[in-house]
Write a protein that holds these residues in place. Structure first.
Motif, PDB file in Angstrom:
ATOM      1  N   GLN A   1       9.743 -39.939 -31.433  1.00 37.66           N
ATOM      2  CA  GLN A   1       9.077 -39.523 -30.069  1.00 37.66           C
ATOM      3  C   GLN A   1       9.561 -40.261 -28.759  1.00 37.66           C
ATOM      4  O   GLN A   1       9.606 -41.522 -29.003  1.00 37.66           O
ATOM      5  CB  GLN A   1       7.479 -39.539 -30.236  1.00 37.66           C
TER       6      GLN A   1
ATOM      7  N   TRP B   1       1.987 -36.669 -26.152  1.00 33.50           N
ATOM      8  CA  TRP B   1       0.733 -35.671 -25.652  1.00 33.50           C
ATOM      9  C   TRP B   1      -0.434 -36.753 -24.935  1.00 33.50           C
ATOM     10  O   TRP B   1      -0.579 -36.653 -23.845  1.00 33.50           O
ATOM     11  CB  TRP B   1       0.127 -34.690 -26.644  1.00 33.50           C
TER      12      TRP B   1
ATOM     13  N   GLU C   1       8.850 -37.686 -23.386  1.00 32.80           N
ATOM     14  CA  GLU C   1       8.670 -36.129 -23.341  1.00 32.80           C
ATOM     15  C   GLU C   1       8.013 -35.579 -24.627  1.00 32.80           C
ATOM     16  O   GLU C   1       7.514 -34.347 -24.528  1.00 32.80           O
ATOM     17  CB  GLU C   1      10.052 -35.651 -23.127  1.00 32.80           C
ATOM     18  N   ASP C   2       7.941 -36.254 -25.764  1.00 37.59           N
ATOM     19  CA  ASP C   2       7.330 -35.438 -26.938  1.00 37.59           C
ATOM     20  C   ASP C   2       5.902 -35.919 -27.044  1.00 37.59           C
ATOM     21  O   ASP C   2       5.108 -35.561 -27.630  1.00 37.59           O
ATOM     22  CB  ASP C   2       8.322 -36.066 -28.432  1.00 37.59           C
TER      23      ASP C   2
ATOM     24  N   VAL D   1       8.826 -31.688 -29.565  1.00 36.52           N
ATOM     25  CA  VAL D   1       9.070 -30.544 -28.770  1.00 36.52           C
ATOM     26  C   VAL D   1      10.265 -29.633 -29.115  1.00 36.52           C
ATOM     27  O   VAL D   1      10.287 -28.458 -29.114  1.00 36.52           O
ATOM     28  CB  VAL D   1       9.411 -31.041 -27.071  1.00 36.52           C
TER      29      VAL D   1
ATOM     30  N   HIS E   1       3.992 -30.793 -28.111  1.00 41.22           N
ATOM     31  CA  HIS E   1       3.713 -32.255 -28.094  1.00 41.22           C
ATOM     32  C   HIS E   1       2.899 -32.819 -29.233  1.00 41.22           C
ATOM     33  O   HIS E   1       2.148 -31.873 -29.625  1.00 41.22           O
ATOM     34  CB  HIS E   1       3.191 -32.800 -26.725  1.00 41.22           C
TER      35      HIS E   1
END
Length: 248
Positions: free
Chosen positions: A69, A75, A72-73, A44, A50
């Motif tokens: 990751q 998907w 919040e990174d 991000v 993502h």
């Protein structure tokens, strides 16, 4: 192998012995985000988007990127649960993530969800991957993608070492979780197959399988692979069509 240099040298020999088409991956689970290597790409922050975990693995093994990751990174949500970044939501455990699209009943969806291996929450806050041949941190496990012929070499190495087979659980969903959690949690050699995400979202070859193991077994694996090579069972294979071939 305990230092970076020996890990990197071992990774290069591993690529030669197995004739790999992509780089082996070093992976470390991160408890505090302050432990994330400075050189790591954060999807991000640095890419403006993502990534699914399988996409990060692909960028590491194909492009040589070190990627970190956190929740919040991510998907895809299943590795968020499987890697222990969140407490499994009740809706997930009840099977709604699978039913009705990819499970015949809610019970079937719940069975799959509850059986998916996972780290307890809160244990880890991030995951970082790097090419094993250039890694600058001490990995927890390493992974490699290869054909069944590659996996057979690894099986020969394991049989040579202790006579044991590699016994694994395979799945059609969230295979990335199965690559990581059992190998680290149980400290064992694992083999997996790619799931739909790895096949559709990362360009993973249809014939690929995935091997993962604690980083500490790299020396043993190399010893076993050398033994297979020296006994004439290494890669590339050399077929013989003799009718009554010598038996051993």
């Amino acid at each position: 192998m305990s230092d970076d240099t020996s890990i990197q040298e071992g990774a290069r020999e591993l690529e030669r012995l197995l004739r790999l088409q992509s780089m082996p991956i070093a992976l470390k689970m991160i408890r505090e985000q302050e432990e994330i290597p400075e050189e790591a790409v954060r999807p991000v922050r640095d890419m403006g988007q993502h990534l699914s975990f399988c996409q990060a693995l692909a960028l590491t093994r194909r492009r040589g990127l070190t990627i970190a990751q956190a929740k919040e990174d991510m998907w895809c949500f299943e590795p968020v649960v499987g890697l222990g970044f969140v407490k499994p939501p009740l809706q997930f455990l009840e099977g709604h993530n699978r039913f009705p699209v990819s499970a015949s009943t809610l019970k079937a969806g719940a069975t799959w969800a509850r059986n998916m291996p996972r780290f307890e929450f809160p244990t880890y806050s991030a995951v970082v991957t790097a090419p094993l041949e250039t890694v600058t941190f001490q990995p927890d496990i390493f992974l490699l993608y290869g054909s069944p012929a590659v996996m057979a070499q690894i099986m020969l190495a394991k049989n040579w070492l202790d006579g044991e087979d590699v016994i694994s659980t395979m799945t059609g969903h969230a295979a990335c979780v199965y690559y990581v959690v059992p190998a680290l949690k149980r400290q064992k050699w694992c083999m997996s197959i790619p799931c739909g995400g790895d096949l559709r979202r990362t360009g993973c070859d249809d014939c690929n399988m995935i091997f993962s193991a604690p980083a500490g077994v790299l020396t043993d694996l190399l010893n076993g692979l050398r033994a297979a090579r020296d006994s004439g069972y290494g890669l590339p294979s050399s077929p013989s069509f003799a009718i009554e071939y010598p038996l051993q």
